[in-house]
Design a protein around this motif. Structure first.
Motif, PDB file in Angstrom:
ATOM      1  N   GLU A 158      75.039  34.502  27.133  1.00  0.00           N
ATOM      2  CA  GLU A 158      75.107  35.948  27.365  1.00  0.00           C
ATOM      3  C   GLU A 158      74.121  36.373  28.455  1.00  0.00           C
ATOM      4  O   GLU A 158      74.440  37.216  29.301  1.00  0.00           O
TER       5      GLU A 158
ATOM      6  N   TYR B 223      74.740  38.131  31.982  1.00  0.00           N
ATOM      7  CA  TYR B 223      74.064  39.378  32.363  1.00  0.00           C
ATOM      8  C   TYR B 223      73.439  39.240  33.746  1.00  0.00           C
ATOM      9  O   TYR B 223      73.557  40.126  34.597  1.00  0.00           O
TER      10      TYR B 223
ATOM     11  N   GLU C 190      71.776  30.026  17.946  1.00  0.00           N
ATOM     12  CA  GLU C 190      71.780  31.359  18.520  1.00  0.00           C
ATOM     13  C   GLU C 190      71.326  31.327  19.981  1.00  0.00           C
ATOM     14  O   GLU C 190      71.818  32.084  20.814  1.00  0.00           O
TER      15      GLU C 190
ATOM     16  N   GLU D  67      70.548  42.261  20.765  1.00  0.00           N
ATOM     17  CA  GLU D  67      71.354  43.352  21.328  1.00  0.00           C
ATOM     18  C   GLU D  67      70.499  44.572  21.643  1.00  0.00           C
ATOM     19  O   GLU D  67      70.673  45.216  22.686  1.00  0.00           O
ATOM     20  N   ALA D  68      69.558  44.878  20.744  1.00  0.00           N
ATOM     21  CA  ALA D  68      68.697  46.049  20.956  1.00  0.00           C
ATOM     22  C   ALA D  68      67.808  45.852  22.178  1.00  0.00           C
ATOM     23  O   ALA D  68      67.558  46.793  22.944  1.00  0.00           O
TER      24      ALA D  68
ATOM     25  N   THR E  51      66.798  42.980  17.012  1.00  0.00           N
ATOM     26  CA  THR E  51      67.946  42.185  17.439  1.00  0.00           C
ATOM     27  C   THR E  51      67.937  41.980  18.953  1.00  0.00           C
ATOM     28  O   THR E  51      67.382  42.782  19.709  1.00  0.00           O
TER      29      THR E  51
ATOM     30  N   ARG F 291      73.083  33.211  22.958  1.00  0.00           N
ATOM     31  CA  ARG F 291      72.363  34.249  23.711  1.00  0.00           C
ATOM     32  C   ARG F 291      72.076  33.798  25.137  1.00  0.00           C
ATOM     33  O   ARG F 291      72.052  34.610  26.066  1.00  0.00           O
TER      34      ARG F 291
ATOM     35  N   ILE G 244      68.442  43.891  24.853  1.00  0.00           N
ATOM     36  CA  ILE G 244      69.255  43.963  26.078  1.00  0.00           C
ATOM     37  C   ILE G 244      69.634  45.411  26.386  1.00  0.00           C
ATOM     38  O   ILE G 244      69.651  45.837  27.554  1.00  0.00           O
ATOM     39  N   GLU G 245      69.918  46.163  25.362  1.00  0.00           N
ATOM     40  CA  GLU G 245      70.236  47.576  25.564  1.00  0.00           C
ATOM     41  C   GLU G 245      69.051  48.308  26.196  1.00  0.00           C
ATOM     42  O   GLU G 245      69.226  49.140  27.093  1.00  0.00           O
TER      43      GLU G 245
END
Length: 487
Positions: free
Chosen positions: A12, A16, A5, A54-55, A52, A9, A57-58
Motif C-alpha cells: 500500500e 501511495y 501486515e 489507515e488513520a 491504525t 501495508r 495515512i489519512e
C-alpha cells in the motif's frame, strides 16, 4: 505490525508513493501554510494505545502534505536538485530492513566493503586520478559522508591536525594553542556558507579570496593573500576550491590554484557538491582538470545522480590523513581484523560513529541506470537549462547574469534590485513555480535550476511564460508608481 501486515501495508505504501510521484505535477509546488500551522493539528502527547495504519495515512494527506514543499515537482526550480529515483528508494527500504550500524568492518562487513567498492566505481566514472582510489592496495579511497558540509569540515579538521603535528615535530616547544591562533584557511568569496561554518567549528580564521569577473578564484588573488598573511606571521594551511558555486555555478581555476597549494604545502579541498555529477560526461570532465593537485575531493550524488539523500561522496589521496586525525580505539569497538591492512573502519573517516548502509543506494542506481543512463539524465537537464537561457535572451527586458555551463541559469530584469525583489515575490506568491535568489556583486539575481527527474521542455516553457506574465505586472506597477510620483 507483524510480517503479514507489513507485506500488505508495504504494498500500500509503495502504491501511495508511486501515486504521489506520478501525480506531483498536480500539487501546488509551495505550500499555503504559516509558521506553526502543524502543532494545533496533532495531539500534544503521543497516544497511549496503538492507532491504525489507515488513520496515519489519512493524517499524512490531511496534516503533512499541506505543509510539504514538493522538491520533485517539475515546477520546482529552486536551490539545486535533490536526487530521487525508484531504485534508490528500494535500496533505502533494504537498508532500513538490514538496519546495521556500519561503524567498523566487523559491525557489518558488507556495509564497509560495498562502500569501498562503490566509491571506486564512482571514482572511475569521474576519471579521478588513481591516487584517490582504494583499489586493493591504494593509499587513498572514498567514503560516504552525510553532506558536503560534513566533508568540508572533516577535510579542514584533518588538515588542521596534519599541519599542527608537522609544526610540533619541527618545533616541539610549540603548543597547539599557539599554532591554532595563527592558522588561516582560504576560499573564494563565492564559496558556500558551509565553508565559513567549518572554519567556525574548527576554530580557525577563514579568509575570502576576491573572485574574478567570472566569479572564479584565481591564482594571483590567492597568492597575494598568502604572501600578506605569511608576512604577518600567520600560518596558511587549507584552501577550498569550489567547482559549481551555489550562487551561479562558477568554477574556481583549479589548474591555477592547485600548483600554488602544492608549492606552499597547503591542503587543497575541492567542493563540487552540485557540479560533480556532470563530470561523468566526457564533455564536462574538463571542468575537473586540476583535481590531481587536491588532497580531498567531494560531490553529492544525492543532488544530481539519482541517489536519494543522504549520499555525499568524498575521496582522499591518503586515508591516513583522516584516520590519523579521528582515530579512537576503545576496547568495545576493536576487532581482530582492524590492523590487517585489508579493510578500513569508516568510523575513523567521519564525525559520527554510526552510519547507515548508504552504498546500497549507489549499487542499485548504478546497476539499474548504467553509466549511459546517468549521463543521459545529466545531459537532458543541461539541455533544458540552455533552452531556458535562450528564452530569456529573446526577451530584451531581461539579462543573463552568469555563464550557463550546467543546469543553472542566473537572470534578472534589467533594472533595480527592488524591481527584481518584487518580481521574485510575485512569482513565489503565485505558487505556480518556485525559485530562490542569489546576490552577485550586490545585484539581486533570480536562479532557475533544473531540478526534477520528470521535468520536460514543456514545464520549462510554461515556467517562462509565467515569469513573463509576472514581469509584465511588476513593470506595470513600477510604471504606475513612477507616474504617481511625477504627478
Amino acid at each position: 505490525m507483524n510480517a503479514s501486515e507489513f507485506r500488505r501495508r508495504g504494498k500500500e505504501m509503495v502504491d501511495y508513493v508511486a501515486d504521489y510521484l506520478e501525480g506531483i505535477e498536480g500539487r501546488q509546488v509551495f505550500p499555503d501554510v504559516d509558521p506553526g500551522y502543524l502543532r494545533p493539528l496533532i495531539p500534544t502527547t503521543a497516544p497511549q494505545e496503538p492507532e491504525t495504519f489507515e488513520a496515519i495515512i489519512e493524517d499524512v494527506e490531511k496534516i503533512i502534505m499541506p505543509g510539504v514543499t514538493h522538491w520533485h515537482s517539475p515546477y520546482f526550480f529552486a536551490y539545486f536538485p535533490t536526487a530521487s529515483s525508484y531504485p534508490a528508494m528500494l535500496a533505502d527500504m533494504l537498508c532500513g530492513a538490514i538496519g546495521c550500524i556500519g561503524f567498523s568492518w566487523a559491525a557489518s562487513p558488507a556495509c564497509t566493503e560495498l562502500e569501498t567498492v562503490m566509491m571506486d566505481w564512482l571514482g572511475k566514472m569521474l576519471q579521478l586520478p588513481e591516487a584517490f582510489l582504494a583499489g586493493e592496495a591504494g593509499e587513498g579511497g572514498g567514503v560516504i559522508q552525510g553532506t558536503a558540509s560534513e566533508a568540508t569540515l572533516v577535510a579542514l579538521l584533518a588538515a588542521r591536525t596534519k599541519v599542527t603535528r608537522r609544526l610540533q615535530a619541527a618545533s616541539p616547544e610549540l603548543t597547539q594553542a599557539a599554532i591554532m591562533e595563527k592558522l588561516v584557511a582560504y576560499a573564494s568569496d563565492q564559496a558556500h556558507s558551509s565553508v565559513e561554518k567549518a572554519g567556525l567549528i574548527g576554530g580557525v580564521r577563514l579568509k575570502a579570496i576576491p573572485s574574478d569577473g567570472k566569479f572564479a578564484m584565481r591564482a594571483s588573488a590567492l597568492q597575494e593573500a598568502l604572501e600578506r598573511d605569511k608576512a604577518a606571521g600567520l600560518i596558511p594551511f587549507f584552501v577550498v576550491a569550489t567547482l559549481g558555486t551555489t550562487s551561479c555555478c562558477s568554477f574556481d581555476n583549479l589548474l591555477e590554484v592547485g600548483p600554488i597549494c602544492h608549492k606552499e604545502g597547503l591542503w587543497l579541498h575541492v567542493d563540487a557538491a552540485y557540479a560533480g555529477s556532470a563530470f561523468i560526461c566526457p564533455e564536462f570532465r574538463h571542468l575537473l582538470n586540476g583535481v590531481e593537485f587536491a588532497d580531498s575531493f567531494n560531490f553529492n550524488p544525492h543532488k544530481w545522480l539519482l541517489v536519494n539523500f543522504d549520499c555525499s561522496a568524498m575521496w582522499v589521496k591518503k586515508r591516513t590523513d583522516l584516520t590519523g586525525a579521528f582515530r579512537l580505539d576503545p576496547v568495545y569497538l576493536r576487532h581482530s581484523h582492524q590492523d590487517s591492512g585489508l579493510i578500513t573502519d569508516y568510523r575513523h573517516w567521519q564525525l559520527p560513529l554510526g552510519r547507515r548502509f548508504r552504498s546500497l543506494k549507489m549499487w542499485f542506481v548504478f546497476r539499474m541506470y548504467g553509466v549511459k543512463g546517468l549521463q543521459a539524465y545529466i545531459r537532458k537537464h543541461v539541455q533544458l537549462s540552455h533552452a531556458f537561457e535562450a528564452l530569456v535572451r529573446q526577451d530584451t527586458r531581461f539579462e543573463i547574469c552568469a555563464e550557463v555551463i550546467l543546469g543553472l541559469v542566473c537572470f534578472r530584469l534589467k533594472g533595480s534590485n527592488k524591481l527584481n525583489e518584487a518580481l521574485l515575490e510575485s512569482i513565489n506568491s503565485a505558487k505556480k513555480i518556485h525559485l530562490v535568489p542569489c546576490s552577485l556583486r550586490d545585484r539581486f539575481v533570480l536562479r532557475f535550476a533544473i531540478c526534477s527527474r520528470t521535468v520536460e521542455l514543456a514545464h520549462v516553457q510554461l515556467a517562462w511564460e509565467h515569469i513573463q506574465e509576472m514581469a509584465a505586472t511588476v513593470l506595470r506597477a513600477q510604471g504606475e508608481e513612477k507616474a504617481e510620483i511625477k504627478n
